[in-house]
Design an enzyme around this catalytic site. Structure first.
Site, PDB file in Angstrom:
ATOM      1  N   HIS A  77     128.796 -23.323 -37.022  1.00 54.32           N
ATOM      2  CA  HIS A  77     127.948 -22.530 -36.024  1.00 54.32           C
ATOM      3  C   HIS A  77     128.340 -22.689 -34.537  1.00 54.32           C
ATOM      4  CE1 HIS A  77     124.000 -22.248 -33.604  1.00 54.32           C
ATOM      5  NE2 HIS A  77     124.223 -20.875 -34.312  1.00 54.32           N
ATOM      6  N   SER A  78     128.415 -21.766 -34.024  1.00 56.85           N
ATOM      7  CA  SER A  78     128.726 -21.897 -32.473  1.00 56.85           C
ATOM      8  C   SER A  78     129.968 -22.582 -32.155  1.00 56.85           C
ATOM      9  CB  SER A  78     127.350 -22.020 -31.734  1.00 56.85           C
ATOM     10  OG  SER A  78     127.389 -21.784 -30.414  1.00 56.85           O
ATOM     11  N   TYR A  79     129.925 -23.315 -31.394  1.00 59.41           N
ATOM     12  CA  TYR A  79     130.949 -24.376 -31.020  1.00 59.41           C
ATOM     13  C   TYR A  79     131.849 -24.781 -32.336  1.00 59.41           C
ATOM     14  CZ  TYR A  79     133.549 -28.735 -30.446  1.00 59.41           C
ATOM     15  OH  TYR A  79     134.356 -29.681 -30.473  1.00 59.41           O
ATOM     16  N   HIS A 209     120.532 -16.725 -31.882  1.00 60.62           N
ATOM     17  CA  HIS A 209     121.663 -17.330 -32.133  1.00 60.62           C
ATOM     18  C   HIS A 209     121.495 -18.648 -33.125  1.00 60.62           C
ATOM     19  CE1 HIS A 209     125.556 -19.174 -31.348  1.00 60.62           C
ATOM     20  NE2 HIS A 209     125.008 -20.348 -30.660  1.00 60.62           N
TER      21      HIS A 209
END
Length: 224
Positions: A77-79, A209
């Protein structure tokens, strides 16, 4: 049944997947949710300061070794997309699927810093002003964000990734785009690029997000 390794984004730990993990397990899958080095509650300042992207890739590879996993689905997820890309590139064929959940999909020589927006880069700089090595969690309106978030190692956000092309050989690669925060997402151009790439499966979720919190059942369905 699949073996999932769930990698959270910046400032988060394994708890970020707490609503998704039981759904996958009830479906018969094996799930390992990670808290990356430097994000654990008992990590000291030296550990946080020394943690970088390589450290986090090694967290995933170490789990593959310890659990003797040879057919992993890595979810970032994300980073965490940076982490699973680096890990898959070094895993020696032990990864069968990559899922980038509203996450960065880097090319060789890129970093989270180079891939994100100017707004996020400024938040990294401002957030690291106190220590110089750890980025404070950003404020989240209206409730301020989850209190379990921790300062994130700055080095992991600015280190460039080294990729040999091995990750491009992972048999299945998915990108899940969260469309509910169009005013702030750094992933719109990435979604367009991957939609044009026949090697990628692109899915949309109408959430902000943190889809794992907003729509855990929908996330679990896409993972399964």
């Amino acid at each position: 049944m699949a073996t999932f390794i769930l990698v959270p984004g910046a400032w988060h730990g394994a708890w970020a997947f707490e609503a998704v993990t039981p759904l996958l397990e009830r479906a018969g899958h094996t799930v390992h949710a990670l808290t990356l080095t430097g994000l654990r509650p008992d990590d000291d300042a030296a550990t946080v300061a020394g943690a970088n992207l390589d450290t986090h890739a090694d967290d995933v590879l170490g789990l593959l070794d310890r659990a003797r996993i040879t057919d992993a689905t890595l979810v970032g997820h994300s980073y965490g997309g940076m982490v699973i890309s680096a890990a898959a590139d070094r895993a020696g064929g032990r990864v069968s699927r990559l899922v980038h959940l509203d996450a960065y999909v880097p090319r060789d020589g890129q970093s989270c810093w180079s891939l994100t927006t100017e707004s996020y880069r400024q938040s990294f700089v401002d957030g690291a002003a106190d220590t110089g090595y750890a980025v404070r969690p950003p404020l989240r309106a209206p409730r301020g964000g989850d209190p379990r978030r921790r300062p994130h190692p700055l080095a992991s956000l600015v280190q460039t990734i080294r990729l040999t092309g091995a990750a491009d050989q992972v048999p299945r690669r998915d990108f899940i785009y969260c469309s509910g925060w169009e005013d702030g997402t750094p992933f719109a151009a990435l979604r367009a690029r991957l939609q044009a790439d026949p090697d990628w499966h692109v899915h949309d979720l109408p959430t902000a997000h943190n889809a794992m919190r907003e729509a855990p059942s929908a996330v679990a369905r896409l993972l399964i």
